[in-house]
Design a protein around this motif. Structure first.
Motif, PDB file in Angstrom:
ATOM      1  N   GLY A 285      -0.382 -35.061 -27.207  1.00 17.82           N
ATOM      2  CA  GLY A 285      -0.479 -36.397 -27.512  1.00 17.82           C
ATOM      3  C   GLY A 285      -1.629 -36.989 -27.007  1.00 17.82           C
ATOM      4  N   SER A 286      -2.335 -36.686 -25.921  1.00 14.47           N
ATOM      5  CA  SER A 286      -3.334 -37.286 -25.453  1.00 14.47           C
ATOM      6  C   SER A 286      -4.204 -36.533 -24.973  1.00 14.47           C
ATOM      7  N   ASN A 287      -5.474 -37.027 -24.437  1.00 18.95           N
ATOM      8  CA  ASN A 287      -6.457 -36.310 -24.022  1.00 18.95           C
ATOM      9  C   ASN A 287      -6.161 -35.413 -22.749  1.00 18.95           C
ATOM     10  N   TYR A 288      -5.302 -36.096 -21.923  1.00 15.92           N
ATOM     11  CA  TYR A 288      -4.971 -35.512 -20.506  1.00 15.92           C
ATOM     12  C   TYR A 288      -3.793 -34.356 -21.011  1.00 15.92           C
ATOM     13  N   ARG A 289      -3.138 -34.671 -22.065  1.00 17.79           N
ATOM     14  CA  ARG A 289      -2.000 -33.798 -22.330  1.00 17.79           C
ATOM     15  C   ARG A 289      -2.484 -32.432 -22.798  1.00 17.79           C
ATOM     16  N   ILE A 290      -3.771 -32.780 -23.573  1.00 20.47           N
ATOM     17  CA  ILE A 290      -4.261 -31.602 -24.301  1.00 20.47           C
ATOM     18  C   ILE A 290      -4.881 -30.660 -23.167  1.00 20.47           C
ATOM     19  N   LYS A 291      -5.420 -31.465 -22.143  1.00 22.40           N
ATOM     20  CA  LYS A 291      -6.079 -30.731 -21.214  1.00 22.40           C
ATOM     21  C   LYS A 291      -5.097 -29.845 -20.235  1.00 22.40           C
ATOM     22  N   GLN A 292      -3.831 -30.530 -20.162  1.00 23.43           N
ATOM     23  CA  GLN A 292      -2.617 -29.781 -19.453  1.00 23.43           C
ATOM     24  C   GLN A 292      -2.327 -28.517 -20.303  1.00 23.43           C
ATOM     25  N   THR A 293      -2.203 -28.540 -21.747  1.00 28.61           N
ATOM     26  CA  THR A 293      -1.937 -27.464 -22.378  1.00 28.61           C
ATOM     27  C   THR A 293      -2.947 -26.424 -22.268  1.00 28.61           C
ATOM     28  N   ILE A 294      -4.164 -26.753 -22.262  1.00 24.74           N
ATOM     29  CA  ILE A 294      -5.293 -25.658 -22.184  1.00 24.74           C
ATOM     30  C   ILE A 294      -5.162 -24.944 -20.853  1.00 24.74           C
ATOM     31  N   ILE A 295      -4.956 -25.997 -19.698  1.00 25.57           N
ATOM     32  CA  ILE A 295      -4.894 -25.308 -18.488  1.00 25.57           C
ATOM     33  C   ILE A 295      -3.665 -24.287 -18.342  1.00 25.57           C
ATOM     34  N   THR A 296      -2.594 -24.739 -19.067  1.00 29.49           N
ATOM     35  CA  THR A 296      -1.429 -23.653 -18.990  1.00 29.49           C
ATOM     36  C   THR A 296      -1.778 -22.483 -19.807  1.00 29.49           C
ATOM     37  N   ALA A 297      -2.547 -22.746 -20.965  1.00 30.69           N
ATOM     38  CA  ALA A 297      -2.911 -21.387 -21.721  1.00 30.69           C
ATOM     39  C   ALA A 297      -3.708 -20.580 -21.150  1.00 30.69           C
ATOM     40  N   ILE A 298      -4.683 -21.019 -20.422  1.00 29.35           N
ATOM     41  CA  ILE A 298      -5.750 -20.078 -19.539  1.00 29.35           C
ATOM     42  C   ILE A 298      -5.076 -18.705 -18.927  1.00 29.35           C
ATOM     43  N   PRO A 299      -4.027 -19.017 -17.860  1.00 29.22           N
ATOM     44  CA  PRO A 299      -3.762 -17.769 -17.229  1.00 29.22           C
ATOM     45  C   PRO A 299      -2.835 -16.623 -18.624  1.00 29.22           C
ATOM     46  N   LEU A 300      -2.384 -17.527 -19.137  1.00 33.15           N
ATOM     47  CA  LEU A 300      -1.406 -16.942 -20.362  1.00 33.15           C
ATOM     48  C   LEU A 300      -2.601 -15.735 -21.115  1.00 33.15           C
TER      49      LEU A 300
END
Lengths: 360, 507
Positions: free
Chosen positions: A55-70
């Motif tokens: 929904g927002s820049n911040y949230r997209i960043k958070q999602t990407i940060i979560t995706a990295i270790p995955l």
């Protein structure tokens, strides 16, 4: 019976990804029923799920940060899975990677940043690799069951970090709070385009692992060994050596994910560093049918689910467990969809039925 | 009285017509052989009779009543039982458990009553079976008996046997034929699919020949002969004789001295073998299945631990070397096991990646180069006429004969100096068999030393220079194939040692 079950002769990777995606959609539909029982509107919930993830820049960043270790862990697990070595120990390998990286971060906080970070990365990979080496060695030497051993070693790793957190590494300045001191700035991964550079590692590793599995000798040997140990021996492949090297790489990647999490996300070592990534990565790896490019898609999907899930908890005041049901539902349907990847339903008596195996 | 009749059966798979207007009728108390090359449509036809496939057009009649099978269940109910090439048994269960598996019955089992019923059937058909024995402890022959008993228990009156003798020893085959005759006496109908002409001539009453998906002829056994059947089957006149090339013997390629190996239970399975193999020679190994053939192949290839003795390849000892080193020296081993895939190939991979298996280690560097393998794959397909949808298509989906061609084609392509090939013609039709004999002769001409292991004594005698007979891990003799007789070899296979045959045992 109007339909009958017929074994598929082969399936393209794209098609199996399609079937799995359909399973996810079915999972969403089924979860919708559950959401309605909670007296909520499923459409609204799903809409805010998406909003929570993107929904927002911040949230997209958070999602990407979560995706990295995955992504990185899934790549590691995929290498082991290709060999039909069921590495359920991603969690522990992440932990040990994080532990080894933290050792250098805490002991040499004042080393120049590039040197310290490189040291931490190498340490993380080596430790993760060694942690995976133990079950690999047992398997190669005595054919032990790797599923049980890798699983059990997760708990050893987690308890080891717990011990450090409450014992020798406890921060004396934290007013009795059981935590390990934060890393110095030199031990924290820098940002690039607003997100820590782990995302660049993840993208590079996808390409590297893809090339490794498709075009390297070792990748080919791993695939042959996964299909048949006898054939591998017959072709002159050193089975023990291949198992050990593959698991060093597999665990090494998980260890790198641990280093990234400790350095860039937690800025310290704690028992939450792995955060279930080692287990979630099993799902994403399977969902991606062990293919490196599809791992990226599957990891982003799950990261969005995790981020969006925690958002709907606060937005609708539903308990965390309710959000997790969606995740469980997806896993359930994806595993169930395996059946449709191996078999298909055909109409009885149709001309093209059973165009499958066997002598024509 | 006509029991089964299949009328104008047509079945297509995509663009391939597997069966076209096929007619088949079988009477009660008749053994009917279905003869045809690999891919002639025999299995497809039988799969329709057993409810696995559904015909596009045509009808099936059982006892003059038209039937439509939508699933194997319907077919079983109509009294049809099919024994597949690959047994469908649960390894960890006992014979009795396998028989009652999947049967509809009450919640509780009346084991005693079931047991009595099974024993009654077994006795009636003279099937020799230990009901308590686990399947994994059984020999291939026992497993087959169990399969037959299973379908009989389910009430089969029509028995379809898909290449049942491909996996049996001559003794087991004789036993099977006894059972088949017993069934005939009981008024059952037996459909027997086979490639082996001598067996077809021995057991069957009538023979239907299929060629390229069509019925060529149905003949009375007494009115025909192997030559005619072969020509009908292949579609053109063929020379049934196998050529033996005469070639001067000079250098010794392989010397085996006092070779002893033990299996993992510590039992000696090769008890001190001594033999020589010359360049440009085909040395055959005859023996009852499990006499040590597999262990010998694997020992030479570096896949089996060796207790003592020497394996000298061009005067260099191979004992203690790993498979990779042995391959690099020019030794090729291909073993076609009963399931045909076995250890030489990767079922899930295409021809290209399977060709790569013996190539990639020669390549330098970290990466594999698939380009040469792609060329080789195309070459093998062309040279050996392999039927496949594509070079990347998993070989699992190819028919047994095509899989064998891929394996043999790859092995010959490595230009070996020593070619070990075990059961290369297992389950293949006559045409393909001859193609493979020709290939072996071609290699022989080049001076390759060939160790050839096979079951069919006739072809063994016709093709090879010398025959070494193994019995229970020992050599009972080496004979000159030009002078050998089947009877003599048969006796030696059973353990009778012979005095040195003139000019043959040259150590």
């Amino acid at each position: 019976m109007l339909y009958k079950v017929v074994k598929r002769s082969e399936i393209t990777q794209g098609k199996s990804f399609g079937i799995r995606t359909a399973a996810i959609i079915l999972a969403l539909l089924t979860s919708a029923v559950f959401i309605m029982i909670l007296n909520l509107n499923p459409l609204e919930v799903y809409a805010s799920l998406i909003k929570g993830a993107f929904g927002s820049n911040y949230r997209i960043k958070q999602t990407i940060i979560t995706a990295i270790p995955l992504v990185i862990t899934s790549l590691g697990i995929a290498i082991a899975f290709k060999m039909k070595f069921w590495n359920i120990g991603g969690e522990g390998q992440i932990m040990m990677g994080a532990f080894a990286a933290s050792f250098f971060a805490l002991r040499y906080p004042d080393l120049p940043k590039p040197i310290l970070l490189s040291l931490m990365m190498i340490a993380g990979m080596v430790a993760g690799g060694l942690w995976a080496l133990i079950p690999a060695f047992f398997k190669a030497q005595w054919e032990t069951n790797e599923t049980i051993i890798t699983l059990m070693m997760n708990y050893i790793a987690i308890k080891w970090v717990t011990y450090l957190q409450y014992g020798p590494w406890r921060d004396k300045g934290a007013l009795g709070f059981p935590k390990i001191p934060n890393f110095s700035d030199n031990a924290i991964l820098p940002n690039f385009l607003g997100i820590h550079i782990g995302w660049i590692f993840a993208l590079i590793l996808i390409i590297v692992v893809y090339i490794f599995m498709k075009h390297s000798k070792l990748g080919y040997e791993i695939a042959v060994l996964g299909e048949s140990e006898n054939t591998a021996r017959y072709a002159g492949i050193n089975v023990k050596r291949t198992i050990i090297i593959a698991l060093l790489i597999s665990g090494g990647l998980c260890g790198l994910a641990g280093m990234i999490q400790a350095s860039a996300v937690s800025n310290t070592l704690n028992v939450e560093v792995s955060g279930g990534v080692g287990f979630t990565a099993i799902i994403t790896t399977w969902l991606a049918s062990l293919s490196a490019p599809f791992i990226l898609l599957a990891s982003i999907l799950f990261a969005a689910l995790i981020q969006g899930g925690s958002f709907i908890q606060t937005a609708f005041g539903i308990p965390a467990a309710a959000a997790m049901i969606l995740e469980g539902m997806i896993l359930f349907f994806v595993l169930g969809s395996e059946f449709f990847i191996k078999y298909k339903l055909t109409k009885n008596g149709s001309a093209k039925s059973a165009a499958g195996k066997g002598e024509i | 009285m006509t029991y089964i009749s299949m009328v104008n059966i047509t079945k297509t798979f995509g663009k391939v017509t597997a069966n076209k207007d096929i007619n088949l009728s079988v009477d009660k108390g008749e053994i009917h052989a279905l003869l045809g090359e690999n891919g002639a449509g025999k299995s497809t036809l039988m799969n329709m009779l057993s409810g696995i496939y559904f015909p596009d057009s045509g009808s099936i009649f059982i006892n003059q009543t038209e039937v439509k099978f939508n699933s194997p269940k319907d077919s079983i109910q109509a009294g049809i039982g099919m024994i597949h090439q690959h047994f469908k048994l649960v390894e960890v269960l006992s014979a009795q458990e396998n028989i009652i598996l999947g049967q509809q019955m009450g919640f509780f089992l009346n084991k005693k009553a079931i047991r009595n019923k099974i024993l009654e059937i077994a006795q009636k058909f003279q099937l020799d079976i230990d009901l308590g024995k686990k399947v994994y402890e059984m020999s291939v022959g026992e497993k087959q008996n169990l399969e037959i008993l299973k379908v009989l228990y389910r009430g089969a009156k029509i028995l379809i046997l898909d290449e049942p003798t491909a996996v049996l020893t001559p003794q087991e085959t004789a036993k099977l034929f006894k059972i088949m005759r017993r069934m005939k006496e009981e008024g059952c109908a037996v459909i027997f699919i086979s490639h082996k002409m001598n067996e077809v001539m021995e057991i069957s009453d009538k023979i239907t020949v299929l060629h390229k998906g069509q019925t060529v002829a149905t003949l009375e056994k007494n009115m025909t002969n192997p030559q005619e059947l072969t020509e009908l089957m292949v579609g053109h006149p063929v020379d049934l004789s196998i050529k033996r090339l005469d070639r001067q013997r000079d250098t010794i390629t392989l010397k085996v001295r006092d070779l002893k190996v033990e299996n993992n239970e510590g039992i000696e399975v090769l008890k001190g073998l001594n033999f020589d193999l010359y360049a440009g020679e085909i040395l055959s190994i005859a023996g009852i299945a499990g006499s040590g053939q597999k262990e010998l192949c694997e020992a030479i290839a570096g896949l089996y631990p060796i207790k003592s003795g020497q394996i000298l390849f061009k005067e260099e000892n191979l004992v203690g070397k790993n498979p990779k080193e042995i391959i690099a020296k020019g030794v090729s081993m291909s073993f076609i096991p009963e399931d045909r895939l076995g250890m030489g190939l990767v079922a899930a991979m295409g021809i290209v990646d399977n060709v790569l298996l013996k190539q990639y280690q020669k390549e330098k560097g970290f990466f594999v180069d698939r380009k040469p393998a792609v060329l080789k794959a195309k070459e093998i397909i062309k040279k050996l006429d392999v039927q496949t949808p594509g070079i990347y298509h998993p070989i699992r989906d190819l028919s047994g004969g095509n899989i064998q061609k891929v394996l043999l084609g790859r092995e010959l392509d490595t230009n070996p100096e020593l070619l070990i090939t075990a059961y290369p013609v297992r389950g293949l039709d006559i045409n393909t068999c001859h193609k493979i004999y020709d290939l072996l002769n071609e290699e022989k001409q080049k001076g390759v030393a060939i160790l050839y292991i096979a079951e069919d004594l006739d072809s063994l005698i016709a093709l090879s220079d010398r025959i070494l007979v193994l019995s229970n891990g020992e050599i009972t003799g080496v004979v000159d194939a030009r002078k050998a007789t089947k009877e003599q070899i048969g006796l030696m296979m059973l353990g009778e040692k012979i005095k040195e045959t003139e000019g043959a045992y040259a150590v």
